[in-house]
Design a protein around this motif. Structure first.
Motif, mmCIF file in Angstrom:
data_model
loop_
_atom_site.group_PDB
_atom_site.id
_atom_site.type_symbol
_atom_site.label_atom_id
_atom_site.label_comp_id
_atom_site.label_asym_id
_atom_site.label_seq_id
_atom_site.Cartn_x
_atom_site.Cartn_y
_atom_site.Cartn_z
ATOM 1 N N GLY A 8 33.932 20.795 47.739
ATOM 2 C CA GLY A 8 35.295 21.329 47.777
ATOM 3 C C GLY A 8 35.646 21.994 46.471
ATOM 4 O O GLY A 8 36.248 23.072 46.446
ATOM 5 N N GLU A 9 35.291 21.329 45.325
ATOM 6 C CA GLU A 9 35.582 21.943 44.025
ATOM 7 C C GLU A 9 34.809 23.258 43.860
ATOM 8 O O GLU A 9 35.351 24.261 43.365
ATOM 9 C CB GLU A 9 35.212 20.965 42.908
ATOM 10 N N THR A 10 33.550 23.182 44.283
ATOM 11 C CA THR A 10 32.738 24.419 44.172
ATOM 12 C C THR A 10 33.324 25.544 45.001
ATOM 13 O O THR A 10 33.359 26.716 44.585
ATOM 14 C CB THR A 10 31.302 24.153 44.634
ATOM 15 N N SER A 11 33.828 25.242 46.172
ATOM 16 C CA SER A 11 34.422 26.252 47.048
ATOM 17 C C SER A 11 35.658 26.844 46.416
ATOM 18 O O SER A 11 35.891 28.059 46.467
ATOM 19 C CB SER A 11 34.744 25.619 48.398
ATOM 20 N N SER A 12 36.465 25.966 45.737
ATOM 21 C CA SER A 12 37.675 26.471 45.067
ATOM 22 C C SER A 12 37.297 27.409 43.938
ATOM 23 O O SER A 12 37.900 28.482 43.760
ATOM 24 C CB SER A 12 38.496 25.284 44.541
ATOM 25 N N LEU A 13 36.280 26.988 43.149
ATOM 26 C CA LEU A 13 35.849 27.850 42.021
ATOM 27 C C LEU A 13 35.304 29.191 42.524
ATOM 28 O O LEU A 13 35.570 30.247 41.926
ATOM 29 C CB LEU A 13 34.779 27.122 41.195
ATOM 30 N N LEU A 14 34.560 29.117 43.599
ATOM 31 C CA LEU A 14 33.998 30.367 44.140
ATOM 32 C C LEU A 14 35.095 31.271 44.667
ATOM 33 O O LEU A 14 35.018 32.504 44.534
ATOM 34 C CB LEU A 14 32.993 30.063 45.257
ATOM 35 N N ALA A 15 36.138 30.714 45.294
ATOM 36 C CA ALA A 15 37.250 31.534 45.789
ATOM 37 C C ALA A 15 37.950 32.208 44.636
ATOM 38 O O ALA A 15 38.289 33.400 44.691
ATOM 39 C CB ALA A 15 38.217 30.653 46.590
#
Length: 708
Positions: free
Chosen positions: A566-573
């Motif tokens: 989830g954190e990685t997805s936020s950073l990628l967004a």
């Protein structure tokens, strides 16, 4: 001087004489008559020769053909007689039965041979054994007669007598199954038969069989040696044509041929002999003997042609001389006339034909030319001495009117020219004074113009210097603008590469987001599996406690993975949004740089136009400077020229006076009133020329009267 003039005339006479000797009309006429006689004679001789040759050849071929046919029939009749005799013998009861042999049979056979004129007669049984004990079953005559045929053989070597003989055979009583009977003939029997063939001194006859072997010949050795022309031609080229001819004979052809045989030219006629086994008779003779009459006719005709040509040549000389000799003498006189000789005697020929008319016309022409030349000489001598008052008053006709008009026109023009010349000299003298004063005024004015042009030249040089500096400055700025445009183009290229890289980073971020979703799904599935494992462990009781601990750790790990994903997805967004903003900024930067590059190009073009205009301005100023320099030089030259013109005008006035004094000796018609001198008296009539061309059959001649 006179010798120098005479030498070319003499050389020309010699050259003309050489040409006349080569192209003499007398020689042409003689050659033409002789050539015509020669052509007619040769044509007659050729046609006559062809006719005589054709008649002689036709007669020769007719004689040969008649002899060939006659002797062919004679041989045919002889062969038929021989065959009739042998057939009569075969049916004679005295030969008895051919199967046995006895003294009585031999006596009967001997008696039959004497009765029928054969050398000997022999009977043969069906096995090929003769009554005298010879085996002849391999002989062709045995095979032919056994099959029921009456046969006559070619010369062959007898097995009994060992001599060359010919065989006549027939089946006994017409039936070959009862045996055969044959008679022996001497091999020269047919040679004697054709020996009386006479065709010229060397003519003779010969007979060949179906193989080309000689059966009968004037030379019996050819028969005894069984000469075969076809086989001999294969090794001896001198009889090759004879071999080809014999091949035609063996093929049963009839013809007449001319051949070369051992160096002799022969004419041979041949024809097949009917009722034989391919025999053919030929009659041969030397062509030269048969054509002897033709050759004699040719010799007589050649002698006749030679005599006729000699007579023609003598006639040509006798005919041409009276016609051509007067013409040649008059041509010689015309040659002298062409060299300017008007005083030599003209040859006279009194006759009523064209030669007489030509002689009279030539004499009149020379006299007329002499008078005309005298008139022209008198006028021109007067002109040479300065007397321009003489003219020709005599009456001329035809083309000589132009000469009179031209000479009188020259005198008139000289009077006009010299009169105008005198007036012009007076005008030149007065004009020279005016030119002198005007030249002095021009010299002072051009001096002032030269000073003004020098000042203007200095100002133009200063303007040209500033224009050259302007061109250098504009060129430098233009180079800087071009370099700036190049750098902007490079920056634009870098920004485009950066924009492409940002796009690729955005695409990669989207792919990583997709991978993160996959990881979350895997963590979710793992959590469910861990829960199921815990439930199963609880069911297992004590045995599943260890497995429950593991399932609990797996669930914890799945929750951590889900949180990290989830954190990685936020950073990628967030990163994707930053990349998108970077793409927008780089795109705007590209557009700005493109605008700057276009403006830099426009600025470079404008600077280039300014530089070109400045360079053209410098060139124009330099041309103006050059022009002013030239103007200055011209002005200075004009000043010097004006001064020189002033001096020259004074000299011109002096020269005009000198020219007036120089022509004062020439006498013009306007100077004195003088009578015009008549230079020659009319020429009395010399000859009479026919009024029409019909009287002389030549081209119409000019009508000559008492005046030329």
């Amino acid at each position: 001087m006179s010798q120098e003039k005479q030498m070319p005339i003499q050389d020309t006479k010699m050259q003309t004489g050489k040409i006349m000797s080569k192209n003499s009309i007398k020689r042409k006429l003689q050659i033409s008559i002789a050539a015509l006689a020669t052509v007619i004679t040769l044509l007659f001789g050729t046609v006559n020769s062809i006719i005589i040759y054709r008649d002689a050849r036709n007669n020769m071929q007719l004689r040969i053909q008649e002899n060939t046919n006659a002797y062919s029939h004679s041989v045919e009749n002889a062969i038929l007689i021989y065959k009739t005799k042998i057939e009569s013998i075969s049916k004679d009861s005295r030969i008895g039965n051919a199967s046995g042999s006895s003294e009585q049979l031999q006596k009967n056979l001997t008696q039959l041979a004497k009765e029928y004129g054969f050398d000997s007669i022999v009977v043969c049984n069906t096995q090929g054994i003769t009554s005298d004990g010879t085996d002849v079953k391999d002989r062709e005559y045995f095979q032919k007669s056994t099959n029921g045929e009456t046969y006559i053989s070619s010369p062959l070597l007898s097995k009994t007598t060992n001599t060359m003989i010919m065989i006549l055979s027939a089946p006994v009583n017409g039936d070959g199954s009862k045996g055969i009977v044959f008679a022996r003939l001497s091999c020269d029997s047919f040679s004697k038969m054709i020996n009386d063939i006479s065709l010229g001194k060397s003519g003779y006859g010969f007979i060949v069989d179906k193989t080309g072997t000689v059966v009968a010949h004037k030379n019996q050795d050819n028969v005894n040696q069984q000469l075969n022309y076809i086989e001999a031609a294969k090794t001896d080229t001198s009889v090759s044509q004879a071999g080809k001819m014999v091949q035609n004979m063996t093929a049963g052809k009839s013809s007449i041929e001319s051949i070369q045989y051992k160096g002799n030219h022969l004419t041979v006629g041949y024809a097949p002999i009917p009722n034989t086994d391919g025999w053919s008779l030929g009659v041969s003779a030397k062509t030269s003997e048969l054509m002897e009459g033709f050759y004699l006719s040719i010799i007589v005709m050649v002698l006749f042609v030679a005599v006729f040509l000699i007579i023609a040549l003598i006639s040509a000389v006798r005919i041409a001389s009276p016609i051509v000799n007067p013409i040649i003498k008059m041509v010689d006189r015309l040659e002298l006339l062409s060299q300017g000789d008007l005083h030599s005697e003209v040859p006279e020929y009194v006759s009523e034909d064209e030669i007489g008319t030509l002689s009279k016309s030539l004499k009149y022409t020379v006299s007329s030319l002499r008078s005309i030349i005298n008139d022209a000489t008198t006028v021109l001598d007067g002109v040479e001495k300065g007397n321009c008052t003489l003219t020709i008053e005599s009456e001329y006709k035809a083309d000589f009117i132009l000469l009179k008009t031209s000479i009188n026109g020259i005198i008139s023009n000289l009077n006009t020219i010299f009169g105008n010349f005198r007036s012009s000299i007076n005008q030149i003298s007065s004009g020279a004074d005016q030119i002198s004063s005007g030249a002095q005024l021009l010299a002072s004015g051009t001096t002032q113009q030269a000073a003004t042009v020098e000042e203007l030249n200095a100002s133009i040089s200063n303007v040209a210097h500033h224009s050259e500096e302007n061109v250098v400055t504009v060129s430098t700025v233009n180079e800087y603008v071009k370099q700036t445009g190049i750098e902007l183009t490079k920056g634009n290229s870098y920004i485009q590469n950066l924009n492409q890289a940002m796009s690729e980073i955005g695409d990669a971020s989207k792919k990583i987001t997709n991978i993160t979703k996959v990881i979350e799904d895997i963590a979710f599935q793992t959590n469910i599996l861990a829960l199921n494992a815990a439930i199963e462990a609880a069911r297992a009781g004590e045995a599943g406690k260890g497995f429950a601990v593991v399932a609990d750790e797996v669930r914890n790990l799945a929750e951590k993975v889900t949180a990290a994903a989830g954190e990685t997805s936020s950073l990628l967004a967030h990163s994707s949004s930053l990349v998108e903003n970077g793409e927008n900024l780089s795109r705007e930067t590209v557009e700005i740089l493109k605008g700057l590059a276009d403006k830099a190009d426009f600025l470079g073009e404008s600077m280039e136009k300014i530089r070109s205009a400045s360079a053209e301005q410098v060139d124009a100023i330099q041309q103006i400077n050059t022009g002013l320099t030239q103007v200055s030089s011209v002005v200075q030259t004009n000043a010097a020229t004006a001064e020189e013109s002033s001096a020259s005008s004074e000299e011109l006035a002096a020269q005009a006076q000198a020219m007036k004094d120089e022509i004062s000796w020439i006498q013009l018609m306007s100077d004195t009133v003088s009578e015009k001198k008549i230079l020659s008296e009319p020429i009395n009539e010399i000859i009479e020329i026919p009024d029409t061309a019909e009287e002389t059959d030549v081209m119409e001649a000019p009508i000559l009267t008492d005046k030329y």
